[in-house]
Scaffold this motif. Structure first.
Motif, PDB file in Angstrom:
ATOM      1  N   LEU A  35       0.329  -1.461   0.437  1.00  0.00           N
ATOM      2  CA  LEU A  35       0.174  -0.179  -0.277  1.00  0.00           C
ATOM      3  C   LEU A  35       1.017   1.169  -0.135  1.00  0.00           C
ATOM      4  O   LEU A  35       1.792   1.609   0.536  1.00  0.00           O
ATOM      5  CB  LEU A  35      -0.569  -0.343   1.012  1.00  0.00           C
ATOM      6  CG  LEU A  35      -2.160  -1.502   1.145  1.00  0.00           C
ATOM      7  CD1 LEU A  35      -1.895  -2.115   1.252  1.00  0.00           C
ATOM      8  CD2 LEU A  35      -3.288  -0.473   2.540  1.00  0.00           C
ATOM      9  N   GLY A  36       0.232   1.681  -0.289  1.00  0.00           N
ATOM     10  CA  GLY A  36       1.431   3.357   0.106  1.00  0.00           C
ATOM     11  C   GLY A  36       0.329   4.467  -1.286  1.00  0.00           C
ATOM     12  O   GLY A  36      -0.775   5.159  -2.015  1.00  0.00           O
ATOM     13  N   PRO A  37       0.360   6.029  -0.682  1.00  0.00           N
ATOM     14  CA  PRO A  37      -0.083   6.659  -1.392  1.00  0.00           C
ATOM     15  C   PRO A  37       0.368   7.243  -2.989  1.00  0.00           C
ATOM     16  O   PRO A  37       1.284   6.842  -3.561  1.00  0.00           O
ATOM     17  CB  PRO A  37       0.699   8.274  -0.966  1.00  0.00           C
ATOM     18  CG  PRO A  37       1.634   7.846   0.214  1.00  0.00           C
ATOM     19  CD  PRO A  37       2.176   6.533   0.471  1.00  0.00           C
ATOM     20  N   ASN A  38      -0.372   8.021  -3.647  1.00  0.00           N
ATOM     21  CA  ASN A  38       0.024   8.159  -4.791  1.00  0.00           C
ATOM     22  C   ASN A  38       0.990   8.140  -5.158  1.00  0.00           C
ATOM     23  O   ASN A  38       1.660   9.438  -4.866  1.00  0.00           O
ATOM     24  CB  ASN A  38      -1.560   9.120  -5.372  1.00  0.00           C
ATOM     25  CG  ASN A  38      -2.672   8.393  -4.924  1.00  0.00           C
ATOM     26  OD1 ASN A  38      -3.712   9.194  -4.931  1.00  0.00           O
ATOM     27  ND2 ASN A  38      -3.168   7.181  -6.397  1.00  0.00           N
ATOM     28  N   GLY A  39       1.522   7.617  -6.639  1.00  0.00           N
ATOM     29  CA  GLY A  39       3.156   7.735  -6.941  1.00  0.00           C
ATOM     30  C   GLY A  39       4.174   8.045  -6.095  1.00  0.00           C
ATOM     31  O   GLY A  39       5.050   8.735  -5.947  1.00  0.00           O
ATOM     32  N   ALA A  40       3.914   6.691  -5.176  1.00  0.00           N
ATOM     33  CA  ALA A  40       4.743   6.643  -3.874  1.00  0.00           C
ATOM     34  C   ALA A  40       5.988   5.381  -5.204  1.00  0.00           C
ATOM     35  O   ALA A  40       7.434   5.522  -4.511  1.00  0.00           O
ATOM     36  CB  ALA A  40       4.228   5.855  -2.997  1.00  0.00           C
ATOM     37  N   GLY A  41       5.481   4.982  -5.766  1.00  0.00           N
ATOM     38  CA  GLY A  41       6.938   4.113  -6.296  1.00  0.00           C
ATOM     39  C   GLY A  41       6.270   2.195  -6.744  1.00  0.00           C
ATOM     40  O   GLY A  41       6.559   1.646  -6.729  1.00  0.00           O
ATOM     41  N   LYS A  42       4.955   2.383  -6.452  1.00  0.00           N
ATOM     42  CA  LYS A  42       4.350   0.936  -5.896  1.00  0.00           C
ATOM     43  C   LYS A  42       4.752   0.399  -7.772  1.00  0.00           C
ATOM     44  O   LYS A  42       5.138  -0.715  -7.215  1.00  0.00           O
ATOM     45  CB  LYS A  42       3.206   0.836  -5.771  1.00  0.00           C
ATOM     46  CG  LYS A  42       2.781   1.533  -4.375  1.00  0.00           C
ATOM     47  CD  LYS A  42       0.904   1.658  -3.528  1.00  0.00           C
ATOM     48  CE  LYS A  42      -0.325   2.656  -4.357  1.00  0.00           C
ATOM     49  NZ  LYS A  42       0.371   3.690  -4.192  1.00  0.00           N
ATOM     50  N   THR A  43       3.928   1.322  -8.369  1.00  0.00           N
ATOM     51  CA  THR A  43       3.936   0.414 -10.440  1.00  0.00           C
ATOM     52  C   THR A  43       5.775  -0.177 -10.483  1.00  0.00           C
ATOM     53  O   THR A  43       6.117  -0.952 -10.774  1.00  0.00           O
ATOM     54  CB  THR A  43       2.566   1.013 -10.878  1.00  0.00           C
ATOM     55  OG1 THR A  43       1.971   1.511 -10.294  1.00  0.00           O
ATOM     56  CG2 THR A  43       3.525   0.966 -12.289  1.00  0.00           C
ATOM     57  N   THR A  44       6.241   1.406 -10.410  1.00  0.00           N
ATOM     58  CA  THR A  44       7.370   1.363 -10.869  1.00  0.00           C
ATOM     59  C   THR A  44       7.857  -0.177  -9.974  1.00  0.00           C
ATOM     60  O   THR A  44       8.896  -0.848 -10.615  1.00  0.00           O
ATOM     61  CB  THR A  44       8.309   2.420  -9.694  1.00  0.00           C
ATOM     62  OG1 THR A  44       7.608   4.046 -10.152  1.00  0.00           O
ATOM     63  CG2 THR A  44       9.878   3.038 -10.005  1.00  0.00           C
ATOM     64  N   LEU A  45       8.030  -0.234  -8.569  1.00  0.00           N
ATOM     65  CA  LEU A  45       8.863  -1.350  -7.657  1.00  0.00           C
ATOM     66  C   LEU A  45       8.136  -2.386  -8.956  1.00  0.00           C
ATOM     67  O   LEU A  45       8.914  -3.143  -8.974  1.00  0.00           O
ATOM     68  CB  LEU A  45       8.344  -1.385  -6.456  1.00  0.00           C
ATOM     69  CG  LEU A  45       8.816  -2.642  -5.753  1.00  0.00           C
ATOM     70  CD1 LEU A  45       9.814  -2.375  -5.474  1.00  0.00           C
ATOM     71  CD2 LEU A  45       8.578  -2.637  -3.805  1.00  0.00           C
ATOM     72  N   LEU A  46       7.037  -3.128  -9.004  1.00  0.00           N
ATOM     73  CA  LEU A  46       6.551  -4.288  -9.611  1.00  0.00           C
ATOM     74  C   LEU A  46       7.254  -3.927 -10.907  1.00  0.00           C
ATOM     75  O   LEU A  46       7.319  -5.241 -11.486  1.00  0.00           O
ATOM     76  CB  LEU A  46       5.160  -4.691  -9.442  1.00  0.00           C
ATOM     77  CG  LEU A  46       4.338  -4.288  -8.690  1.00  0.00           C
ATOM     78  CD1 LEU A  46       2.969  -4.769  -8.835  1.00  0.00           C
ATOM     79  CD2 LEU A  46       4.902  -5.130  -6.792  1.00  0.00           C
ATOM     80  N   ARG A  47       7.011  -3.173 -11.383  1.00  0.00           N
ATOM     81  CA  ARG A  47       7.605  -3.685 -13.202  1.00  0.00           C
ATOM     82  C   ARG A  47       8.986  -3.198 -13.011  1.00  0.00           C
ATOM     83  O   ARG A  47       9.983  -4.300 -14.236  1.00  0.00           O
ATOM     84  CB  ARG A  47       7.460  -2.013 -13.717  1.00  0.00           C
ATOM     85  CG  ARG A  47       6.240  -2.081 -14.398  1.00  0.00           C
ATOM     86  CD  ARG A  47       5.472  -0.634 -15.058  1.00  0.00           C
ATOM     87  NE  ARG A  47       4.325  -1.244 -15.577  1.00  0.00           N
ATOM     88  CZ  ARG A  47       4.031  -0.277 -16.468  1.00  0.00           C
ATOM     89  NH1 ARG A  47       4.440   0.266 -17.278  1.00  0.00           N
ATOM     90  NH2 ARG A  47       3.083  -0.764 -17.016  1.00  0.00           N
ATOM     91  N   ALA A  48       9.405  -2.899 -11.933  1.00  0.00           N
ATOM     92  CA  ALA A  48      11.569  -2.901 -12.007  1.00  0.00           C
ATOM     93  C   ALA A  48      11.807  -4.392 -11.351  1.00  0.00           C
ATOM     94  O   ALA A  48      12.971  -4.844 -12.069  1.00  0.00           O
ATOM     95  CB  ALA A  48      12.324  -1.407 -10.840  1.00  0.00           C
ATOM     96  N   LEU A  49      10.706  -5.082 -10.616  1.00  0.00           N
ATOM     97  CA  LEU A  49      11.236  -6.246 -10.277  1.00  0.00           C
ATOM     98  C   LEU A  49      10.745  -7.236 -11.268  1.00  0.00           C
ATOM     99  O   LEU A  49      12.077  -8.210 -11.722  1.00  0.00           O
ATOM    100  CB  LEU A  49      10.431  -6.280  -9.233  1.00  0.00           C
ATOM    101  CG  LEU A  49      10.095  -6.301  -7.815  1.00  0.00           C
ATOM    102  CD1 LEU A  49       9.396  -6.752  -6.726  1.00  0.00           C
ATOM    103  CD2 LEU A  49      12.196  -6.519  -7.653  1.00  0.00           C
ATOM    104  N   VAL A  50      10.129  -7.002 -12.471  1.00  0.00           N
ATOM    105  CA  VAL A  50       9.948  -7.897 -13.347  1.00  0.00           C
ATOM    106  C   VAL A  50      11.110  -7.280 -14.713  1.00  0.00           C
ATOM    107  O   VAL A  50      10.754  -8.439 -15.707  1.00  0.00           O
ATOM    108  CB  VAL A  50       8.232  -8.102 -14.222  1.00  0.00           C
ATOM    109  CG1 VAL A  50       7.702  -6.686 -14.951  1.00  0.00           C
ATOM    110  CG2 VAL A  50       8.216  -9.179 -15.291  1.00  0.00           C
ATOM    111  N   GLY A  51      11.470  -6.338 -14.489  1.00  0.00           N
ATOM    112  CA  GLY A  51      12.698  -5.517 -15.519  1.00  0.00           C
ATOM    113  C   GLY A  51      12.176  -5.676 -16.402  1.00  0.00           C
ATOM    114  O   GLY A  51      12.316  -5.394 -17.306  1.00  0.00           O
ATOM    115  N   PHE A  52      11.037  -4.862 -16.501  1.00  0.00           N
ATOM    116  CA  PHE A  52      10.328  -3.912 -17.349  1.00  0.00           C
ATOM    117  C   PHE A  52      11.025  -2.584 -18.267  1.00  0.00           C
ATOM    118  O   PHE A  52      11.839  -2.125 -17.674  1.00  0.00           O
ATOM    119  CB  PHE A  52       9.017  -3.165 -16.800  1.00  0.00           C
ATOM    120  CG  PHE A  52       7.501  -2.861 -17.765  1.00  0.00           C
ATOM    121  CD1 PHE A  52       7.240  -3.758 -18.625  1.00  0.00           C
ATOM    122  CD2 PHE A  52       7.575  -1.597 -18.622  1.00  0.00           C
ATOM    123  CE1 PHE A  52       5.803  -3.815 -19.484  1.00  0.00           C
ATOM    124  CE2 PHE A  52       6.762  -1.497 -19.153  1.00  0.00           C
ATOM    125  CZ  PHE A  52       5.689  -2.047 -19.650  1.00  0.00           C
TER     126      PHE A  52
END
Ligand SMILES: Nc1ncnc2c1ncn2[C@@H]1O[C@H](COP(=O)(O)OP(=O)(O)OP(=O)(O)O)[C@@H](O)[C@H]1O
Length: 234
Positions: A35-52
């Motif tokens: 969980l986290g506020p808008n723009g905190a980087g949640k999508t960024t973390l998931l995408r970086a983990l899969v190597g997007f």
């Protein structure tokens, strides 16, 4: 051995540092809610983990099944068993849902009809992937592709946003199946509403804010967030 281990991971998108010194682990049987506020980087973390592509690890190390995958491509990570269900899936021009599911099921030995039936998307099979889909349709199709990948570790971005009450149950059942099929029975799920927790019990809830993981605790952390917001935790 952790299924996934992040050691001091910093991530940049378009040369902007979005996350700094993230430390986190996913163990066997861990269903982690992020969980986290808008723009905190949640999508960024998931995408970086899969190597997007475009989500760059600028420092730190990522280990999957004990192996350092920091410098590997998205293709390699997917072949190792990491898969993502995007919040907003990239459109696949000219590719029909059936084609994509057939390709995945051919590789992973699954039944396209069964998956499409489970997710109530039989009527979407001959449509171009993502083109003109409603938000809820897109979510169901995205989760269908996740199910067809049979990942060891699923990264699921906001499965409960923009989805009606009946659809959330269908999506949640499919996610449960993804987790059951995983040898580690683990997943990371990003959520704002935590609606998904009515159907899937998190073993760990982590808060991402101010560029890092600020807290990880049990399910009760969801209630704290809804009571006090993120400010006290960030
Ligand atoms: N391609 C990009 N170029 C520039 N900045 C980006 C890009 N992608 C993401 N960002 C920035 O990175 C930050 C984190 O975005 P991200 O989408 O990871 O947040 P989030 O926690 O998933 O947000 P939300 O809850 O609103 O979905 C935001 O400030 C966003 O504007």
């Amino acid at each position: 051995m952790s299924v996934l281990l992040l050691k001091n991971v910093s991530i940049a998108v378009s040369e902007k540092i979005v996350l700094e010194d993230v430390n986190m682990s996913v163990e066997k049987n861990d269903v982690v809610f992020l969980l986290g506020p808008n723009g905190a980087g949640k999508t960024t973390l998931l995408r970086a983990l899969v190597g997007f592509p475009g989500y760059n690890i600028v420092s730190g190390r990522i280990f999957f099944e004990g192996e350092d995958i920091t410098n590997t491509s998205m293709e390699t990570r997917v072949s190792k068993g990491i898969a993502i269900a995007h919040q907003i899936p990239p459109k696949l021009m000219g590719v029909r849902v059936r084609q994509l599911l057939e390709a995945l099921c051919h590789k992973n030995k699954c039944d396209v009809y069964e998956i499409a039936d489970d997710l109530g998307i039989l009527h979407l099979l001959d449509r171009e992937f993502g083109k003109g889909f409603s938000g809820g349709e897109l979510k169901r199709v995205e989760i269908a592709t996740l199910l067809a990948q049979k990942p060891k570790l699923a990264l699921i971005d906001e499965p409960d946003s923009g989805v009606d009450v009946d659809s959330i149950e269908i999506v949640a059942k499919a996610i449960k199946k993804v987790i059951e099929l995983s040898p580690y029975k683990s997943a990371i799920i990003v959520t704002h509403s935590a609606l998904i927790s009515r159907y899937i019990e998190p073993t760990k809830v982590c808060i991402i804010a101010s560029k890092a993981i600020r807290a990880c605790n049990g399910k009760e952390l969801i209630d704290e967030v809804f009571k006090h917001g993120f400010r006290e935790l960030a």
